[in-house]
Design a protein around this motif. Structure first.
Motif, PDB file in Angstrom:
ATOM      1  N   ALA A   7       0.911  -1.238  -0.262  1.00  0.00           N
ATOM      2  CA  ALA A   7       0.144   0.037  -0.092  1.00  0.00           C
ATOM      3  C   ALA A   7       0.741   1.500   0.035  1.00  0.00           C
ATOM      4  CB  ALA A   7      -0.939   0.089   1.326  1.00  0.00           C
ATOM      5  N   ALA A   8       2.002   1.267   0.624  1.00  0.00           N
ATOM      6  CA  ALA A   8       2.795   2.610   0.706  1.00  0.00           C
ATOM      7  C   ALA A   8       3.535   2.411  -0.665  1.00  0.00           C
ATOM      8  CB  ALA A   8       3.889   2.208   1.938  1.00  0.00           C
ATOM      9  N   SER A   9       3.768   1.308  -1.369  1.00  0.00           N
ATOM     10  CA  SER A   9       4.313   1.645  -2.745  1.00  0.00           C
ATOM     11  C   SER A   9       3.235   1.862  -3.684  1.00  0.00           C
ATOM     12  CB  SER A   9       4.940   0.068  -3.133  1.00  0.00           C
ATOM     13  OG  SER A   9       5.725  -0.275  -2.243  1.00  0.00           O
ATOM     14  N   PRO A  30       4.981  -0.455 -17.416  1.00  0.00           N
ATOM     15  CA  PRO A  30       5.852  -1.762 -17.593  1.00  0.00           C
ATOM     16  C   PRO A  30       6.552  -1.959 -16.343  1.00  0.00           C
ATOM     17  CG  PRO A  30       6.201  -0.304 -19.567  1.00  0.00           C
ATOM     18  CD  PRO A  30       5.125   0.308 -18.713  1.00  0.00           C
ATOM     19  N   ALA A  31       6.818  -3.159 -15.747  1.00  0.00           N
ATOM     20  CA  ALA A  31       7.398  -3.524 -14.684  1.00  0.00           C
ATOM     21  C   ALA A  31       8.785  -2.852 -14.497  1.00  0.00           C
ATOM     22  CB  ALA A  31       7.671  -4.887 -14.414  1.00  0.00           C
ATOM     23  N   GLU A  32       9.564  -2.759 -15.536  1.00  0.00           N
ATOM     24  CA  GLU A  32      10.846  -1.907 -15.503  1.00  0.00           C
ATOM     25  C   GLU A  32      10.825  -0.574 -15.256  1.00  0.00           C
ATOM     26  OE1 GLU A  32       9.950  -3.808 -18.132  1.00  0.00           O
ATOM     27  OE2 GLU A  32      10.775  -5.613 -17.525  1.00  0.00           O
ATOM     28  N   THR A  33       9.774  -0.071 -15.782  1.00  0.00           N
ATOM     29  CA  THR A  33       9.501   1.351 -15.359  1.00  0.00           C
ATOM     30  C   THR A  33       8.944   1.785 -14.031  1.00  0.00           C
ATOM     31  OG1 THR A  33       9.047   1.672 -17.910  1.00  0.00           O
ATOM     32  CG2 THR A  33       8.138   3.578 -16.188  1.00  0.00           C
ATOM     33  N   ALA A  34       8.132   0.637 -13.591  1.00  0.00           N
ATOM     34  CA  ALA A  34       7.708   0.862 -12.167  1.00  0.00           C
ATOM     35  C   ALA A  34       8.759   0.790 -11.385  1.00  0.00           C
ATOM     36  CB  ALA A  34       6.780  -0.304 -12.003  1.00  0.00           C
ATOM     37  N   GLU A  35       9.684  -0.110 -11.481  1.00  0.00           N
ATOM     38  CA  GLU A  35      10.808  -0.393 -10.661  1.00  0.00           C
ATOM     39  C   GLU A  35      11.853   0.762 -10.607  1.00  0.00           C
ATOM     40  OE1 GLU A  35      12.921  -4.062 -11.794  1.00  0.00           O
ATOM     41  OE2 GLU A  35      11.160  -5.145 -11.676  1.00  0.00           O
ATOM     42  N   VAL A 150       7.753  -4.269  -6.854  1.00  0.00           N
ATOM     43  CA  VAL A 150       6.930  -4.157  -8.044  1.00  0.00           C
ATOM     44  C   VAL A 150       6.103  -5.691  -7.899  1.00  0.00           C
ATOM     45  CG1 VAL A 150       7.023  -4.292 -10.536  1.00  0.00           C
ATOM     46  CG2 VAL A 150       8.045  -2.370  -9.449  1.00  0.00           C
ATOM     47  N   MET A 151       6.953  -6.701  -7.900  1.00  0.00           N
ATOM     48  CA  MET A 151       6.573  -8.099  -7.739  1.00  0.00           C
ATOM     49  C   MET A 151       5.160  -8.300  -7.000  1.00  0.00           C
ATOM     50  SD  MET A 151       8.267 -11.776  -7.259  1.00  0.00           S
ATOM     51  CE  MET A 151       7.923 -11.719  -5.509  1.00  0.00           C
ATOM     52  N   LEU A 152       5.303  -7.747  -5.608  1.00  0.00           N
ATOM     53  CA  LEU A 152       4.518  -7.738  -4.529  1.00  0.00           C
ATOM     54  C   LEU A 152       3.238  -7.065  -5.041  1.00  0.00           C
ATOM     55  CD1 LEU A 152       6.648  -7.523  -1.433  1.00  0.00           C
ATOM     56  CD2 LEU A 152       5.362  -9.429  -2.189  1.00  0.00           C
ATOM     57  N   ALA A 153       3.523  -5.805  -5.475  1.00  0.00           N
ATOM     58  CA  ALA A 153       2.270  -5.026  -5.937  1.00  0.00           C
ATOM     59  C   ALA A 153       1.714  -5.739  -7.222  1.00  0.00           C
ATOM     60  CB  ALA A 153       2.981  -3.685  -6.528  1.00  0.00           C
ATOM     61  N   GLN A 154       2.346  -6.509  -8.123  1.00  0.00           N
ATOM     62  CA  GLN A 154       1.665  -7.459  -9.129  1.00  0.00           C
ATOM     63  C   GLN A 154       0.802  -8.684  -8.552  1.00  0.00           C
ATOM     64  OE1 GLN A 154       5.209  -8.016 -11.563  1.00  0.00           O
ATOM     65  NE2 GLN A 154       4.290  -6.804 -13.302  1.00  0.00           N
ATOM     66  N   LEU A 155       1.332  -9.045  -7.495  1.00  0.00           N
ATOM     67  CA  LEU A 155       0.521 -10.188  -6.790  1.00  0.00           C
ATOM     68  C   LEU A 155      -0.335  -9.910  -6.025  1.00  0.00           C
ATOM     69  CD1 LEU A 155       3.859 -12.187  -5.550  1.00  0.00           C
ATOM     70  CD2 LEU A 155       2.326 -12.694  -7.342  1.00  0.00           C
ATOM     71  N   LYS A 165      -9.858  -0.373  -7.605  1.00  0.00           N
ATOM     72  CA  LYS A 165      -9.030  -0.180  -8.916  1.00  0.00           C
ATOM     73  C   LYS A 165      -7.462   0.083  -8.178  1.00  0.00           C
ATOM     74  CE  LYS A 165      -9.030  -0.719 -13.113  1.00  0.00           C
ATOM     75  NZ  LYS A 165      -8.914  -1.941 -13.734  1.00  0.00           N
ATOM     76  N   ASP A 166      -6.530  -0.733  -8.595  1.00  0.00           N
ATOM     77  CA  ASP A 166      -5.016  -0.284  -8.198  1.00  0.00           C
ATOM     78  C   ASP A 166      -4.891   1.169  -8.748  1.00  0.00           C
ATOM     79  OD1 ASP A 166      -4.304  -2.469  -6.672  1.00  0.00           O
ATOM     80  OD2 ASP A 166      -3.945  -3.595  -8.698  1.00  0.00           O
ATOM     81  N   PRO A 167      -4.257   2.054  -8.026  1.00  0.00           N
ATOM     82  CA  PRO A 167      -3.606   3.417  -8.297  1.00  0.00           C
ATOM     83  C   PRO A 167      -2.610   3.243  -9.231  1.00  0.00           C
ATOM     84  CG  PRO A 167      -3.278   3.276  -5.950  1.00  0.00           C
ATOM     85  CD  PRO A 167      -4.193   1.853  -6.486  1.00  0.00           C
ATOM     86  N   PHE A 168      -1.669   2.212  -9.072  1.00  0.00           N
ATOM     87  CA  PHE A 168      -0.526   2.087  -9.423  1.00  0.00           C
ATOM     88  C   PHE A 168      -0.370   0.814 -10.461  1.00  0.00           C
ATOM     89  CE2 PHE A 168       4.231   0.860  -8.311  1.00  0.00           C
ATOM     90  CZ  PHE A 168       4.519   2.040  -9.249  1.00  0.00           C
ATOM     91  N   ASN A 169      -0.967   1.090 -11.621  1.00  0.00           N
ATOM     92  CA  ASN A 169      -1.349  -0.024 -12.585  1.00  0.00           C
ATOM     93  C   ASN A 169      -0.087  -0.762 -13.293  1.00  0.00           C
ATOM     94  OD1 ASN A 169      -2.973  -1.531 -14.444  1.00  0.00           O
ATOM     95  ND2 ASN A 169      -3.287  -0.005 -15.698  1.00  0.00           N
ATOM     96  N   ILE A 170       0.326  -1.534 -12.725  1.00  0.00           N
ATOM     97  CA  ILE A 170       1.881  -2.292 -13.207  1.00  0.00           C
ATOM     98  C   ILE A 170       1.263  -3.269 -14.069  1.00  0.00           C
ATOM     99  CG2 ILE A 170       3.740  -3.317 -12.849  1.00  0.00           C
ATOM    100  CD1 ILE A 170       3.607  -2.274 -10.004  1.00  0.00           C
ATOM    101  N   CYS A 171       1.873  -3.299 -15.323  1.00  0.00           N
ATOM    102  CA  CYS A 171       1.494  -4.219 -16.357  1.00  0.00           C
ATOM    103  C   CYS A 171       1.668  -5.682 -15.987  1.00  0.00           C
ATOM    104  CB  CYS A 171       2.459  -4.197 -17.768  1.00  0.00           C
ATOM    105  SG  CYS A 171       2.224  -2.592 -18.546  1.00  0.00           S
ATOM    106  N   LYS A 172       0.797  -6.667 -16.022  1.00  0.00           N
ATOM    107  CA  LYS A 172       0.933  -8.042 -15.747  1.00  0.00           C
ATOM    108  C   LYS A 172       2.263  -8.810 -16.094  1.00  0.00           C
ATOM    109  CE  LYS A 172      -2.911  -7.807 -13.518  1.00  0.00           C
ATOM    110  NZ  LYS A 172      -2.886  -7.167 -12.379  1.00  0.00           N
ATOM    111  N   ALA A 173       2.793  -9.584 -15.333  1.00  0.00           N
ATOM    112  CA  ALA A 173       3.911 -10.340 -15.619  1.00  0.00           C
ATOM    113  C   ALA A 173       3.771 -11.226 -16.738  1.00  0.00           C
ATOM    114  CB  ALA A 173       4.439 -10.908 -14.499  1.00  0.00           C
ATOM    115  N   VAL A 174       4.416 -11.345 -17.807  1.00  0.00           N
ATOM    116  CA  VAL A 174       4.425 -12.277 -18.691  1.00  0.00           C
ATOM    117  C   VAL A 174       4.831 -13.528 -18.422  1.00  0.00           C
ATOM    118  CG1 VAL A 174       5.109 -12.739 -21.104  1.00  0.00           C
ATOM    119  CG2 VAL A 174       4.981 -10.502 -20.359  1.00  0.00           C
ATOM    120  N   SER A 175       3.801 -14.549 -18.370  1.00  0.00           N
ATOM    121  CA  SER A 175       3.938 -15.961 -18.410  1.00  0.00           C
ATOM    122  C   SER A 175       4.872 -16.668 -19.273  1.00  0.00           C
ATOM    123  CB  SER A 175       2.826 -16.476 -18.341  1.00  0.00           C
ATOM    124  OG  SER A 175       1.761 -16.158 -17.287  1.00  0.00           O
TER     125      SER A 175
END
Length: 176
Positions: A7-9, A30-35, A150-155, A165-175
């Motif tokens: 939540a802090a993130s 994108p995850a890299e940009t969020a990082e 970022v991974m925890l935010a995605q999970l 709705k997530d305010p920090f919309n990180i693209c889903k990790a590619v399987s």
């Protein structure tokens, strides 16, 4: 506790607070940009937590050690992360951002909002737990800490949770 850290993130997704409804239509980051955004805001976020918890923790608490070698690395990495972090901010604010405004002009606003938003979320009773988590994660390189956040935010994203709705919309990790 990880929910509070997540939540802090998410709170660190600061600018999206100006328009929660607009976050629903914004493209994912994108995850890299969020990082990069997490890396950029880390020193400010820790400063906010440190300020909020300074009266709740002993002076020897890891969180209160502002001149540590790791904190210096966080600050160095933060400066390097700004160009990519500004891309994340641009994605988050989208059309709410004046078209001719330079992202560097937004930087002081971003830097001021982080501590204010985090300070509202932190309760004094949570400070010992936050300090313990910080102490465990402090030796981790900044890039790993940002990637983990970022991974925890995605999970922990709110997909499928009605009315949220997530305010920090990180693209889903590619399987794979």
């Amino acid at each position: 506790m990880f929910r509070k850290i997540s939540a802090a993130s998410a709170a660190i997704a600061l600018v999206s607070a100006t328009s929660a409804q607009a976050a629903e239509t914004k493209p994912c980051i994108p995850a890299e940009t969020a990082e990069s955004l997490i890396t950029y805001i880390l020193p400010g976020a820790l400063g906010a937590v440190r300020t909020k918890c300074s009266n709740s923790l002993p002076a020897s608490a890891a969180l209160l050690q502002i001149d540590s070698e790791q904190m210096q690395r966080y600050e160095y990495d933060s400066e390097k992360a700004w160009p990519e972090a500004s891309t994340a901010i641009g994605l988050m604010v989208g059309q709410d951002f004046p078209e001719n405004m330079e992202m560097d002009a937004m930087r002081p606003f971003v830097d001021a909002m982080i501590p204010a938003m985090l300070a509202q979320e932190i309760k004094a009773k949570d400070c010992p737990t936050i300090d313990k988590v910080y102490g465990l994660l402090e030796p981790m390189p900044t890039a790993n800490l940002a990637g983990l956040t970022v991974m925890l935010a995605q999970l922990g994203s709110n997909d499928g949770k009605e009315g949220r709705k997530d305010p920090f919309n990180i693209c889903k990790a590619v399987s794979e």
